[in-house]
Design a protein around this motif. Structure first.
Motif, PDB file in Angstrom:
ATOM      1  N   ARG A  47       0.831  -1.215   0.000  1.00 19.95           N
ATOM      2  CA  ARG A  47       0.000   0.000   0.000  1.00 19.95           C
ATOM      3  C   ARG A  47       0.864   1.262   0.000  1.00 19.95           C
ATOM      4  NH1 ARG A  47      -3.811   2.641  -1.944  1.00 19.95           N
ATOM      5  NH2 ARG A  47      -4.870   4.043  -0.550  1.00 19.95           N
ATOM      6  N   ILE A  48       1.931   1.251   0.774  1.00 18.00           N
ATOM      7  CA  ILE A  48       2.846   2.408   0.807  1.00 18.00           C
ATOM      8  C   ILE A  48       3.453   2.618  -0.574  1.00 18.00           C
ATOM      9  CG2 ILE A  48       5.058   3.227   1.714  1.00 18.00           C
ATOM     10  CD1 ILE A  48       4.234   1.942   4.399  1.00 18.00           C
ATOM     11  N   ASP A  49       3.865   1.520  -1.239  1.00 21.70           N
ATOM     12  CA  ASP A  49       4.434   1.638  -2.582  1.00 21.70           C
ATOM     13  C   ASP A  49       3.409   2.155  -3.582  1.00 21.70           C
ATOM     14  OD1 ASP A  49       6.979   0.881  -1.881  1.00 21.70           O
ATOM     15  OD2 ASP A  49       6.676  -1.236  -2.372  1.00 21.70           O
ATOM     16  N   GLN A  50       2.125   1.837  -3.382  1.00 22.02           N
ATOM     17  CA  GLN A  50       1.084   2.337  -4.275  1.00 22.02           C
ATOM     18  C   GLN A  50       0.857   3.834  -4.068  1.00 22.02           C
ATOM     19  OE1 GLN A  50      -2.224  -0.153  -3.267  1.00 22.02           O
ATOM     20  NE2 GLN A  50      -1.655  -1.764  -4.729  1.00 22.02           N
ATOM     21  N   VAL A  51       0.848   4.253  -2.824  1.00 12.62           N
ATOM     22  CA  VAL A  51       0.587   5.665  -2.518  1.00 12.62           C
ATOM     23  C   VAL A  51       1.804   6.528  -2.849  1.00 12.62           C
ATOM     24  CG1 VAL A  51       0.061   7.275  -0.659  1.00 12.62           C
ATOM     25  CG2 VAL A  51      -1.110   5.081  -0.750  1.00 12.62           C
ATOM     26  N   PHE A  52       2.999   5.993  -2.577  1.00 12.22           N
ATOM     27  CA  PHE A  52       4.244   6.723  -2.831  1.00 12.22           C
ATOM     28  C   PHE A  52       5.099   5.904  -3.790  1.00 12.22           C
ATOM     29  CE2 PHE A  52       2.911   7.775   1.519  1.00 12.22           C
ATOM     30  CZ  PHE A  52       2.753   9.140   1.388  1.00 12.22           C
ATOM     31  N   PRO A  53       4.825   5.992  -5.108  1.00 11.02           N
ATOM     32  CA  PRO A  53       5.596   5.173  -6.058  1.00 11.02           C
ATOM     33  C   PRO A  53       7.065   5.568  -6.079  1.00 11.02           C
ATOM     34  CG  PRO A  53       4.210   6.747  -7.216  1.00 11.02           C
ATOM     35  CD  PRO A  53       3.873   6.854  -5.769  1.00 11.02           C
ATOM     36  N   LYS A  54       7.892   4.590  -6.435  1.00 11.57           N
ATOM     37  CA  LYS A  54       9.329   4.844  -6.527  1.00 11.57           C
ATOM     38  C   LYS A  54       9.589   5.774  -7.706  1.00 11.57           C
ATOM     39  CE  LYS A  54      10.550   0.453  -4.513  1.00 11.57           C
ATOM     40  NZ  LYS A  54       9.447  -0.477  -4.504  1.00 11.57           N
ATOM     41  N   PRO A  55      10.534   6.693  -7.578  1.00 11.44           N
ATOM     42  CA  PRO A  55      10.828   7.611  -8.683  1.00 11.44           C
ATOM     43  C   PRO A  55      11.412   6.846  -9.875  1.00 11.44           C
ATOM     44  CG  PRO A  55      12.370   7.945  -6.875  1.00 11.44           C
ATOM     45  CD  PRO A  55      11.358   6.969  -6.411  1.00 11.44           C
ATOM     46  N   THR A  56      11.134   7.340 -11.075  1.00 10.58           N
ATOM     47  CA  THR A  56      11.653   6.712 -12.286  1.00 10.58           C
ATOM     48  C   THR A  56      12.972   7.339 -12.730  1.00 10.58           C
ATOM     49  OG1 THR A  56      10.331   8.230 -13.610  1.00 10.58           O
ATOM     50  CG2 THR A  56       9.352   6.090 -13.084  1.00 10.58           C
ATOM     51  N   ARG A  57      13.359   8.426 -12.114  1.00  7.41           N
ATOM     52  CA  ARG A  57      14.629   9.093 -12.414  1.00  7.41           C
ATOM     53  C   ARG A  57      15.179   9.686 -11.127  1.00  7.41           C
ATOM     54  NH1 ARG A  57      13.195  14.484 -12.451  1.00  7.41           N
ATOM     55  NH2 ARG A  57      11.030  14.893 -12.905  1.00  7.41           N
ATOM     56  N   LYS A  58      16.401  10.178 -11.184  1.00  3.59           N
ATOM     57  CA  LYS A  58      16.994  10.798 -10.001  1.00  3.59           C
ATOM     58  C   LYS A  58      16.191  12.030  -9.625  1.00  3.59           C
ATOM     59  CE  LYS A  58      21.751   9.332 -10.262  1.00  3.59           C
ATOM     60  NZ  LYS A  58      23.146   9.762 -10.213  1.00  3.59           N
ATOM     61  N   MET A  59      15.905  12.152  -8.342  1.00  4.23           N
ATOM     62  CA  MET A  59      15.115  13.283  -7.841  1.00  4.23           C
ATOM     63  C   MET A  59      15.917  13.994  -6.761  1.00  4.23           C
ATOM     64  SD  MET A  59      12.087  12.979  -9.370  1.00  4.23           S
ATOM     65  CE  MET A  59      10.956  13.863  -8.351  1.00  4.23           C
ATOM     66  N   PRO A  60      15.967  15.331  -6.822  1.00  2.00           N
ATOM     67  CA  PRO A  60      16.640  16.055  -5.733  1.00  2.00           C
ATOM     68  C   PRO A  60      15.783  15.995  -4.464  1.00  2.00           C
ATOM     69  CG  PRO A  60      15.618  17.587  -7.254  1.00  2.00           C
ATOM     70  CD  PRO A  60      15.458  16.213  -7.840  1.00  2.00           C
ATOM     71  N   LEU A  61      16.450  16.051  -3.335  1.00  2.00           N
ATOM     72  CA  LEU A  61      15.729  16.067  -2.067  1.00  2.00           C
ATOM     73  C   LEU A  61      15.050  17.409  -1.890  1.00  2.00           C
ATOM     74  CD1 LEU A  61      18.356  14.393   0.268  1.00  2.00           C
ATOM     75  CD2 LEU A  61      16.321  13.348  -0.724  1.00  2.00           C
ATOM     76  N   ASP A  62      13.854  17.397  -1.344  1.00  3.92           N
ATOM     77  CA  ASP A  62      13.141  18.640  -1.045  1.00  3.92           C
ATOM     78  C   ASP A  62      13.748  19.274   0.191  1.00  3.92           C
ATOM     79  OD1 ASP A  62      11.390  18.453  -3.139  1.00  3.92           O
ATOM     80  OD2 ASP A  62       9.855  17.412  -1.988  1.00  3.92           O
ATOM     81  N   VAL A  63      13.849  20.573   0.175  1.00  5.69           N
ATOM     82  CA  VAL A  63      14.326  21.319   1.324  1.00  5.69           C
ATOM     83  C   VAL A  63      13.150  22.082   1.882  1.00  5.69           C
ATOM     84  CG1 VAL A  63      15.884  23.094   2.141  1.00  5.69           C
ATOM     85  CG2 VAL A  63      16.618  21.530   0.351  1.00  5.69           C
TER      86      VAL A  63
END
Length: 64
Positions: A47-63
């Protein structure tokens, strides 16, 4: 001399912050211990993976 004074004030300020954190967080040690006992089932993880899918590319961390 100016750098030394800044260092002393920085060290003093860091000590005050550390004492404040210990004063506020140390009494809540039981809450921290209970959080360590949380267990996720396989359904929870899916369920967690469905709600928060894994990114398909590199993503910067949010500040924040």
């Amino acid at each position: 001399m100016k750098k030394f004074v800044e260092y002393v004030f920085l060290t003093f300020g860091a000590s005050i912050v550390a004492m404040g954190l210990e004063t506020m967080l140390a009494p809540n040690g039981l809450v921290d211990a209970e959080a360590a006992t949380i267990e996720f089932t396989e359904e929870d993880l899916i369920r967690i993976d469905q709600v928060f899918p894994k990114p398909t590319r590199k993503m910067p961390l949010d500040v924040i």
